[in-house]
Design a protein around this motif. Structure first.
Motif, PDB file in Angstrom:
ATOM      1  N   ARG A 153       1.395  -1.439   0.322  1.00  0.00           N
ATOM      2  CA  ARG A 153       0.013   0.014   0.146  1.00  0.00           C
ATOM      3  C   ARG A 153       0.400   0.996   0.376  1.00  0.00           C
ATOM      4  O   ARG A 153       0.550   2.764  -0.693  1.00  0.00           O
ATOM      5  CB  ARG A 153      -0.994  -0.291   1.085  1.00  0.00           C
ATOM      6  CG  ARG A 153      -2.254  -0.256   0.802  1.00  0.00           C
ATOM      7  CD  ARG A 153      -3.144   0.031   1.578  1.00  0.00           C
ATOM      8  NE  ARG A 153      -3.786   1.318   0.939  1.00  0.00           N
ATOM      9  CZ  ARG A 153      -4.454   2.192   1.206  1.00  0.00           C
ATOM     10  NH1 ARG A 153      -5.476   2.459   2.572  1.00  0.00           N
ATOM     11  NH2 ARG A 153      -4.922   3.465   1.004  1.00  0.00           N
TER      12      ARG A 153
ATOM     13  N   THR B 168       2.911   1.279  -3.808  1.00  0.00           N
ATOM     14  CA  THR B 168       1.390   2.076  -4.266  1.00  0.00           C
ATOM     15  C   THR B 168       1.260   3.894  -5.065  1.00  0.00           C
ATOM     16  O   THR B 168       0.952   3.603  -5.109  1.00  0.00           O
ATOM     17  CB  THR B 168      -0.158   0.984  -4.691  1.00  0.00           C
ATOM     18  OG1 THR B 168      -0.483   1.119  -3.342  1.00  0.00           O
ATOM     19  CG2 THR B 168       0.335   0.209  -4.919  1.00  0.00           C
ATOM     20  N   SER B 169       0.515   3.915  -3.040  1.00  0.00           N
ATOM     21  CA  SER B 169       0.349   5.855  -2.803  1.00  0.00           C
ATOM     22  C   SER B 169       1.447   6.089  -2.882  1.00  0.00           C
ATOM     23  O   SER B 169       1.525   7.007  -3.395  1.00  0.00           O
ATOM     24  CB  SER B 169       0.002   4.776  -1.457  1.00  0.00           C
ATOM     25  OG  SER B 169      -0.918   4.478  -0.852  1.00  0.00           O
TER      26      SER B 169
ATOM     27  N   TYR C 133      -3.743  15.816   8.747  1.00  0.00           N
ATOM     28  CA  TYR C 133      -3.516  14.419   7.697  1.00  0.00           C
ATOM     29  C   TYR C 133      -2.583  13.318   7.755  1.00  0.00           C
ATOM     30  O   TYR C 133      -2.872  12.526   7.517  1.00  0.00           O
ATOM     31  CB  TYR C 133      -3.019  15.210   6.619  1.00  0.00           C
ATOM     32  CG  TYR C 133      -3.755  15.712   5.584  1.00  0.00           C
ATOM     33  CD1 TYR C 133      -4.113  15.433   4.030  1.00  0.00           C
ATOM     34  CD2 TYR C 133      -3.363  17.774   5.528  1.00  0.00           C
ATOM     35  CE1 TYR C 133      -5.106  16.224   3.662  1.00  0.00           C
ATOM     36  CE2 TYR C 133      -4.281  17.772   4.810  1.00  0.00           C
ATOM     37  CZ  TYR C 133      -5.089  17.341   3.718  1.00  0.00           C
ATOM     38  OH  TYR C 133      -5.877  17.576   2.527  1.00  0.00           O
TER      39      TYR C 133
ATOM     40  N   ILE D 149      -3.893  11.613   9.829  1.00  0.00           N
ATOM     41  CA  ILE D 149      -5.494   9.867   9.781  1.00  0.00           C
ATOM     42  C   ILE D 149      -5.352   9.760   8.298  1.00  0.00           C
ATOM     43  O   ILE D 149      -6.213   9.214   8.405  1.00  0.00           O
ATOM     44  CB  ILE D 149      -6.153   9.903  10.768  1.00  0.00           C
ATOM     45  CG1 ILE D 149      -7.156  11.656  10.624  1.00  0.00           C
ATOM     46  CG2 ILE D 149      -5.876  10.173  12.046  1.00  0.00           C
ATOM     47  CD1 ILE D 149      -8.210  11.957  10.808  1.00  0.00           C
ATOM     48  N   PHE D 150      -5.511  10.560   7.454  1.00  0.00           N
ATOM     49  CA  PHE D 150      -5.737  10.380   5.856  1.00  0.00           C
ATOM     50  C   PHE D 150      -4.584   9.153   5.339  1.00  0.00           C
ATOM     51  O   PHE D 150      -5.505   8.423   4.752  1.00  0.00           O
ATOM     52  CB  PHE D 150      -5.226  11.720   5.299  1.00  0.00           C
ATOM     53  CG  PHE D 150      -5.779  11.688   4.287  1.00  0.00           C
ATOM     54  CD1 PHE D 150      -7.556  11.738   3.924  1.00  0.00           C
ATOM     55  CD2 PHE D 150      -5.669  12.293   3.309  1.00  0.00           C
ATOM     56  CE1 PHE D 150      -8.248  11.167   2.604  1.00  0.00           C
ATOM     57  CE2 PHE D 150      -6.262  12.089   1.845  1.00  0.00           C
ATOM     58  CZ  PHE D 150      -7.483  11.821   1.340  1.00  0.00           C
ATOM     59  N   TRP D 151      -3.146  10.062   5.075  1.00  0.00           N
ATOM     60  CA  TRP D 151      -2.679   8.869   4.397  1.00  0.00           C
ATOM     61  C   TRP D 151      -2.178   7.345   5.044  1.00  0.00           C
ATOM     62  O   TRP D 151      -1.784   7.132   6.711  1.00  0.00           O
ATOM     63  CB  TRP D 151      -1.071   9.277   3.854  1.00  0.00           C
ATOM     64  CG  TRP D 151      -1.440  10.514   2.712  1.00  0.00           C
ATOM     65  CD1 TRP D 151      -2.347   9.827   1.909  1.00  0.00           C
ATOM     66  CD2 TRP D 151      -1.589  11.863   2.966  1.00  0.00           C
ATOM     67  NE1 TRP D 151      -2.503  11.299   0.896  1.00  0.00           N
ATOM     68  CE2 TRP D 151      -1.888  12.835   1.662  1.00  0.00           C
ATOM     69  CE3 TRP D 151      -0.664  12.564   3.643  1.00  0.00           C
ATOM     70  CZ2 TRP D 151      -1.914  13.468   1.381  1.00  0.00           C
ATOM     71  CZ3 TRP D 151      -1.050  14.100   3.796  1.00  0.00           C
ATOM     72  CH2 TRP D 151      -1.363  14.783   1.865  1.00  0.00           C
ATOM     73  N   PRO D 152      -2.081   5.855   4.304  1.00  0.00           N
ATOM     74  CA  PRO D 152      -1.412   5.056   4.657  1.00  0.00           C
ATOM     75  C   PRO D 152      -0.224   4.891   5.403  1.00  0.00           C
ATOM     76  O   PRO D 152       0.461   3.732   6.444  1.00  0.00           O
ATOM     77  CB  PRO D 152      -2.169   3.843   4.222  1.00  0.00           C
ATOM     78  CG  PRO D 152      -1.866   4.402   2.494  1.00  0.00           C
ATOM     79  CD  PRO D 152      -2.273   5.951   2.921  1.00  0.00           C
TER      80      PRO D 152
END
Lengths: 197, 316
Positions: free
Chosen positions: A69, A72-73, A108, A110-113
């Protein structure tokens, strides 16, 4: 060998004769009970062993998926609305937006993994993170690293880092003209490595 | 004298009875453990697939492109469950939750996987979708700057009747084979989406009034949100619109800071006040109906930005 076996059979027969019938039955039940307890314990231990291997695989698999993840992110992050440049360039980060993201760290998180997210300018590629000049509103653009958030902000102990190269552009003003000044940078993102506490 | 009947019974001592009971108990326990283990493996596999599915959405980030598409092929007939959309949790961005299950023995579906959250994507799909092959496409959502990419999952055949050329081109360019554009409604095999006043439609779209009528509800849209309204359940659509408005507010903050930055570089910024109004209106949005008013303000900001000198534009 044969002699030994016949001796033990003799001992058992003698024992059977010496003990009363009720006691003999009790002994047999006890033997059976012990046997069953051991069989049960054996299966329980074997099950626990299998479960340990199984749960180990789950952790490995979870880390693999999390890393996939992140990978790919991170390769697509430059094209997200928070980063992409005003000029139509692919894989380009707008440094003027980045400084705002570095300023407002909280939302942010909590937004991106990712466990951490930073953008390092080319001039600091061979430096240790502690030696880099962190960008803030006052020293921008004369700085080396944009820290959007650190692993400490998310209370994460261990992480594995991945990076992807991007072009970092900002608006510059010279002789009455504004133009885009671009340089090479890399996005560095972390994946949390979960440990059993 | 009564004759004794020989019952040919087997003599069974207490130890044998005890062994049978205990042995039976152990056997039952083993069967239970095996069944549980199979169930756990099923859930584990499903959870892995659901998590990998979320990873598949990342390459759908459109960037400069007008859209991206992908095809998901499962080994077996599979189901993706929409476990809910929560605009108020994981503040300010909200989140969606999905789970997965696939066909096991006898065409029965296995246990649902653990719930996998989606926090940084806006996925539009029905409450439960099923298929072996699914199409996924993404479209950027601008208001007036790019807010996010809308990800749409198309699991079954859709027939778009009387669709405008813009929508036809978009979907045909993305190679979404599940959506066909027949000449008459009679030719349709699948969910019928009408863009005019035809009869026998499952979903009606009014491009002039910017709404989609489905399941007895009106879902208002702006620009590419039309795809979300067509392919998602009304609850998911309304929730994702709220989530998108929160995202607009967050991206808007970045642009507010950027205004200060470009002012340092000799640019005159006239967008700030209007952008602040747009952001506060977006945060107070209760239903998709309000998006129409927001769109007007957004267009106004966009025209101000377009009028600025090329080097002083806030967004592209």
């Amino acid at each position: 060998m044969k002699q030994k076996k016949s001796n033990s059979q003799l001992n058992f027969a003698m024992c059977n004769k010496l003990l009363p019938k009720s006691k003999r039955s009790q002994l047999k039940i006890q033997e059976m009970a012990f046997m069953l307890v051991f069989v049960f314990l054996f299966f329980a231990l074997a099950g626990l062993f299998a479960l340990t291997i199984f749960s180990g695989n789950i952790k490995q698999e979870a880390l693999k998926i999390a890393e996939m993840r992140t990978l790919t992110s991170i390769t697509n992050l430059a094209d997200s609305p928070e980063f992409y440049c005003v000029v139509s360039k692919s894989n380009c980060i707008d440094a003027d937006k980045l400084i705002s993201l570095a300023k407002n760290k909280t939302n942010y998180l909590i937004f991106w993994p990712f466990s951490s997210l930073k953008v390092v300018k080319m001039q600091a590629f061979d430096k240790k993170e502690s030696e880099m000049i962190e960008c803030n509103w006052a020293n921008y653009p004369d700085c080396e690293i944009f820290v959007i958030y650190k692993k400490e902000n998310k209370n994460i102990k261990n992480e594995r880092l991945m990076s992807s190269y991007v072009s970092l552009c900002r608006k510059e003003y010279e002789n009455g003209y504004t133009y885009d000044k671009c340089e090479i940078a890399k996005i560095v993102a972390g994946t949390e490595i979960k440990t059993m506490d | 004298m009564k004759k004794r009947v020989d019952k040919k019974a087997i003599e069974m001592g207490f130890n044998w009875i005890f062994a049978f009971i205990a042995g039976g108990f152990i056997l039952l326990l083993a069967i239970y453990a095996t069944t549980k283990f199979v169930g756990v493996q099923e859930v584990k596999g499903g959870t892995e697939t659901a998590a990998q599915l979320v990873s598949l959405f990342d390459p759908l980030e459109t960037g400069l492109a007008s859209g991206e598409s992908n095809q998901i092929n499962f080994n077996k007939q599979s189901r993706i469950y929409n476990e809910g959309c929560f605009p108020d949790s994981n503040r300010p961005f909200g989140k969606q939750e999905i789970s997965f299950s696939e066909q096991t023995f006898g065409n029965k579906f296995g246990e649902r996987s653990e719930i996998v959250p989606i926090k940084n994507k806006y996925v539009f799909f029905e409450d439960m979708i099923e298929g072996k092959k699914m199409y996924v496409f993404s479209m950027p959502f601008f208001m007036p700057f790019k807010v996010a990419d809308l990800i749409v999952i198309v699991p079954e055949k859709y027939c778009f009747y009387d669709a405008p050329a813009e929508i036809m081109n978009d979907l045909e360019n993305l190679n979404i084979h599940n959506v066909i554009f027949p000449n008459f409604t009679e030719e349709c095999k699948g969910r019928v989406v009408c863009f005019g006043d035809s009869e026998g439609c499952d979903i009606k779209v009014s491009m002039s009034d910017s709404y989609v009528q489905k399941s007895g509800k009106r879902l208002y849209f702006n620009k590419n949100l039309v795809y979300g309204a067509i392919f998602a359940s009304p609850q998911t659509y309304e929730c994702n619109v709220k989530r998108l408005m929160s995202k607009l507010n967050e991206v808007g903050r970045v642009y507010i800071d950027k205004i200060e930055m470009i002012q340092r570089k000799g640019c005159e910024a006239r967008i700030g006040d209007k952008l602040n109004i747009l952001m506060s209106n977006a945060m107070s949005l209760n239903s998709s109906r309000q998006i129409i008013q927001l769109a007007e303000l957004s267009d106004e900001i966009d025209s101000i930005n377009e009028a600025a000198k090329p080097g002083c534009r806030l967004f592209g």
